[in-house]
Design a protein around this motif. Structure first.
Motif, mmCIF file in Angstrom:
data_model
loop_
_atom_site.group_PDB
_atom_site.id
_atom_site.type_symbol
_atom_site.label_atom_id
_atom_site.label_comp_id
_atom_site.label_asym_id
_atom_site.label_seq_id
_atom_site.Cartn_x
_atom_site.Cartn_y
_atom_site.Cartn_z
ATOM 1 N N PHE A 24 0.831 -1.195 0.000
ATOM 2 C CA PHE A 24 0.000 0.000 0.000
ATOM 3 C C PHE A 24 0.864 1.242 0.000
ATOM 4 C CE2 PHE A 24 -0.462 1.786 4.401
ATOM 5 C CZ PHE A 24 0.302 0.864 5.104
ATOM 6 N N SER A 25 0.250 2.314 -0.479
ATOM 7 C CA SER A 25 0.938 3.580 -0.620
ATOM 8 C C SER A 25 0.477 4.515 0.499
ATOM 9 C CB SER A 25 0.567 4.141 -2.002
ATOM 10 O OG SER A 25 0.769 5.499 -2.047
ATOM 11 N N VAL A 26 1.443 5.118 1.196
ATOM 12 C CA VAL A 26 1.085 5.973 2.329
ATOM 13 C C VAL A 26 2.133 7.079 2.436
ATOM 14 C CG1 VAL A 26 2.324 4.480 4.003
ATOM 15 C CG2 VAL A 26 0.463 5.936 4.802
ATOM 16 N N SER A 27 1.704 8.265 2.847
ATOM 17 C CA SER A 27 2.703 9.318 3.056
ATOM 18 C C SER A 27 3.308 9.152 4.452
ATOM 19 C CB SER A 27 2.088 10.702 2.875
ATOM 20 O OG SER A 27 0.837 10.755 3.458
ATOM 21 N N ILE A 28 4.487 9.692 4.630
ATOM 22 C CA ILE A 28 5.099 9.699 5.961
ATOM 23 C C ILE A 28 4.102 10.376 6.903
ATOM 24 C CG2 ILE A 28 7.015 10.659 7.325
ATOM 25 C CD1 ILE A 28 7.954 8.497 5.394
ATOM 26 N N PRO A 29 3.826 9.784 8.079
ATOM 27 C CA PRO A 29 2.802 10.377 8.949
ATOM 28 C C PRO A 29 3.098 11.842 9.267
ATOM 29 C CG PRO A 29 3.488 8.235 9.771
ATOM 30 C CD PRO A 29 4.419 8.568 8.658
ATOM 31 N N GLY A 63 -3.695 13.432 12.962
ATOM 32 C CA GLY A 63 -3.492 12.514 11.844
ATOM 33 C C GLY A 63 -3.554 11.060 12.304
ATOM 34 N N MET A 64 -3.378 10.179 11.355
ATOM 35 C CA MET A 64 -3.430 8.740 11.641
ATOM 36 C C MET A 64 -2.016 8.196 11.818
ATOM 37 S SD MET A 64 -6.636 7.626 10.918
ATOM 38 C CE MET A 64 -6.506 6.077 10.060
ATOM 39 N N THR A 65 -1.887 7.147 12.620
ATOM 40 C CA THR A 65 -0.592 6.471 12.723
ATOM 41 C C THR A 65 -0.426 5.536 11.521
ATOM 42 O OG1 THR A 65 -1.423 4.571 13.927
ATOM 43 C CG2 THR A 65 -0.787 6.503 15.240
ATOM 44 N N LEU A 66 0.818 5.090 11.327
ATOM 45 C CA LEU A 66 1.065 4.146 10.227
ATOM 46 C C LEU A 66 0.270 2.862 10.426
ATOM 47 C CD1 LEU A 66 4.851 4.133 9.301
ATOM 48 C CD2 LEU A 66 2.887 4.555 7.809
ATOM 49 N N LEU A 67 0.217 2.383 11.680
ATOM 50 C CA LEU A 67 -0.543 1.160 11.953
ATOM 51 C C LEU A 67 -2.015 1.363 11.598
ATOM 52 C CD1 LEU A 67 -0.723 -1.704 13.099
ATOM 53 C CD2 LEU A 67 -1.006 -0.698 15.386
ATOM 54 N N GLU A 68 -2.572 2.506 11.999
ATOM 55 C CA GLU A 68 -3.986 2.764 11.678
ATOM 56 C C GLU A 68 -4.194 2.836 10.166
ATOM 57 O OE1 GLU A 68 -5.307 5.172 15.729
ATOM 58 O OE2 GLU A 68 -4.462 6.297 14.052
ATOM 59 N N SER A 69 -3.257 3.470 9.466
ATOM 60 C CA SER A 69 -3.381 3.545 8.005
ATOM 61 C C SER A 69 -3.382 2.146 7.405
ATOM 62 C CB SER A 69 -2.227 4.366 7.414
ATOM 63 O OG SER A 69 -2.285 5.687 7.871
ATOM 64 N N SER A 70 -2.505 1.278 7.913
ATOM 65 C CA SER A 70 -2.434 -0.079 7.350
ATOM 66 C C SER A 70 -3.716 -0.860 7.639
ATOM 67 C CB SER A 70 -1.203 -0.826 7.885
ATOM 68 O OG SER A 70 -1.384 -1.178 9.238
ATOM 69 N N ILE A 71 -4.340 -0.551 8.755
ATOM 70 C CA ILE A 71 -5.593 -1.251 9.085
ATOM 71 C C ILE A 71 -6.742 -0.759 8.209
ATOM 72 C CG2 ILE A 71 -7.331 -1.411 10.919
ATOM 73 C CD1 ILE A 71 -4.795 -1.872 12.744
ATOM 74 N N LEU A 72 -6.799 0.540 7.976
ATOM 75 C CA LEU A 72 -7.848 1.044 7.072
ATOM 76 C C LEU A 72 -7.711 0.400 5.693
ATOM 77 C CD1 LEU A 72 -8.347 4.900 7.581
ATOM 78 C CD2 LEU A 72 -9.530 3.001 8.639
ATOM 79 N N VAL A 73 -6.477 0.346 5.189
ATOM 80 C CA VAL A 73 -6.280 -0.228 3.849
ATOM 81 C C VAL A 73 -6.572 -1.729 3.871
ATOM 82 C CG1 VAL A 73 -4.625 -0.616 1.992
ATOM 83 C CG2 VAL A 73 -4.657 1.582 3.184
ATOM 84 N N SER A 74 -6.174 -2.421 4.930
ATOM 85 C CA SER A 74 -6.476 -3.865 5.017
ATOM 86 C C SER A 74 -7.977 -4.106 4.958
ATOM 87 C CB SER A 74 -5.927 -4.450 6.326
ATOM 88 O OG SER A 74 -4.529 -4.390 6.354
ATOM 89 N N LEU A 75 -8.732 -3.332 5.738
ATOM 90 C CA LEU A 75 -10.192 -3.518 5.741
ATOM 91 C C LEU A 75 -10.785 -3.163 4.381
ATOM 92 C CD1 LEU A 75 -11.379 -2.337 9.263
ATOM 93 C CD2 LEU A 75 -11.924 -4.514 8.164
ATOM 94 N N ALA A 76 -10.238 -2.128 3.752
ATOM 95 C CA ALA A 76 -10.741 -1.748 2.420
ATOM 96 C C ALA A 76 -10.479 -2.880 1.431
ATOM 97 C CB ALA A 76 -10.076 -0.454 1.962
ATOM 98 N N TYR A 125 -10.091 17.231 7.227
ATOM 99 C CA TYR A 125 -8.891 17.829 7.832
ATOM 100 C C TYR A 125 -7.828 18.062 6.748
ATOM 101 C CZ TYR A 125 -5.397 18.472 11.626
ATOM 102 O OH TYR A 125 -4.426 18.939 12.488
ATOM 103 N N MET A 126 -6.626 17.529 6.889
ATOM 104 C CA MET A 126 -5.573 17.779 5.900
ATOM 105 C C MET A 126 -5.777 16.955 4.631
ATOM 106 S SD MET A 126 -2.254 17.819 8.434
ATOM 107 C CE MET A 126 -2.574 16.254 9.216
ATOM 108 N N GLY A 127 -6.680 15.980 4.700
ATOM 109 C CA GLY A 127 -6.957 15.151 3.524
ATOM 110 C C GLY A 127 -6.048 13.944 3.394
ATOM 111 N N ALA A 128 -5.248 13.671 4.423
ATOM 112 C CA ALA A 128 -4.286 12.563 4.318
ATOM 113 C C ALA A 128 -4.999 11.207 4.189
ATOM 114 C CB ALA A 128 -3.344 12.562 5.517
ATOM 115 N N THR A 129 -6.087 11.031 4.932
ATOM 116 C CA THR A 129 -6.775 9.731 4.851
ATOM 117 C C THR A 129 -7.593 9.622 3.567
ATOM 118 O OG1 THR A 129 -6.751 9.474 7.235
ATOM 119 C CG2 THR A 129 -8.421 8.207 6.049
ATOM 120 N N SER A 130 -8.125 10.731 3.091
ATOM 121 C CA SER A 130 -8.810 10.690 1.787
ATOM 122 C C SER A 130 -7.833 10.207 0.721
ATOM 123 C CB SER A 130 -9.319 12.069 1.373
ATOM 124 O OG SER A 130 -9.864 12.779 2.434
#
Ligand SMILES: C[S@@+](CC[C@H](N)C(=O)[O-])C[C@H]1O[C@@H](n2cnc3c(N)ncnc32)[C@H](O)[C@@H]1O
Length: 252
Positions: free
Chosen positions: A39-44, A50-63, A77-82
């Protein structure tokens, strides 16, 4: 707006079950045994909210596990999760993200900006996040590649005034992320709307569950869990429900 959910079980013990992140990661491994799931993610971001890296990986896993194509986010907010969701979704997927109309945000609402105050007081924290959004906008989306930007729709509306039926949002979404205002009433309204906006087979997540700042999110989700099976992911502030056939998603 469908009216806030006022959980009926405020006196019963919370029914939230906790799982370790690796339960989801194992499910990804068994679902996609022949692939490296990247998965592709920006540096937190170093900013608050904002979200932690672990949280980002969980959102993508569930998706990925749910094959989600239609996403809705309360609180851009900053749009990082979008950008995270749009960048890792299949072609044709779309993310709709909602935040307040910037011009309507009260820039004087927070009395101070000291980190200590913002990190201790839920109202000050929310005021700070709103002000940041008003002043800086969703700059992660602004900076994203054109194909990612075109997979994101930004709505500017107070989520408490959202009317899924009138706005043709009912039953549209596979994946809904609730991360807007953190007071009990707003979380209740956003949850009621999320339930109306979710497809029969869908996932709805809350951020800031068991946050040290936003106790109302925890109180709401605990109350809500008297009616529905809520799962919390340990070492994160994520909690979620699985709807319809996805209820069996994590069965061994
Ligand atoms: C924690 S931030 C969202 C973080 C974002 N989801 C992410 O993962 O990067 C909360 C956002 O909710 C917005 N917000 C607060 N109250 C709101 C409301 N009533 N309606 C819509 N947005 C709201 C704030 O302006 C702020 O940008």
């Amino acid at each position: 707006m469908t009216g806030p959910i006022m959980p009926t079980t405020t006196t019963s013990a919370p029914q939230v079950s906790a799982i370790r992140p690796k339960v989801l990661f194992q499910k990804v491994e068994t679902t996609f045994p022949d692939a490296n799931i990247m998965f592709s993610v920006s540096i937190p971001s170093s900013a608050i909210g904002g979200m932690t890296l672990l949280e980002s990986s969980i959102l993508v896993s569930l998706a990925k596990l749910t094959g989600a194509q239609t996403f809705f986010e309360f609180g851009t907010y900053m749009g990082a999760t979008s950008v995270l969701l749009a960048s890792n979704a299949p072609p044709g997927a779309h993310v709709t993200t909602l935040d307040l109309p910037p011009a309507e945000i009260d820039l004087t609402a927070a009395s101070g900006d000291t980190a200590a105050l913002i990190l201790q007081n839920d109202t000050e924290n929310d005021n700070f996040l709103r002000r940041q959004f008003a002043e800086k906008g969703a700059f992660y989306i602004d900076r994203a590649p054109a194909d990612v930007q075109s997979a994101i729709t930004r709505l500017h509306l107070d989520s408490r005034k959202l009317n899924p039926q009138a706005q043709q949002l009912s039953g549209q979404f596979d994946f809904i992320f609730i991360d807007g205002g953190h007071d009990y009433e707003t979380v209740a309204i956003d949850t009621a709307n999320a339930l109306a906006m979710a497809k029969p087979d869908s996932v709805i997540l809350w951020h800031d569950y068991r946050s040290k700042i936003h106790g109302d999110v925890t109180r709401f989700v605990d109350d809500f869990s008297g009616d529905r099976a809520v799962i919390h992911i340990e070492n994160t502030m994520l909690a979620f429900i699985l709807n319809g056939n996805f209820k069996h998603l994590l069965a061994r």
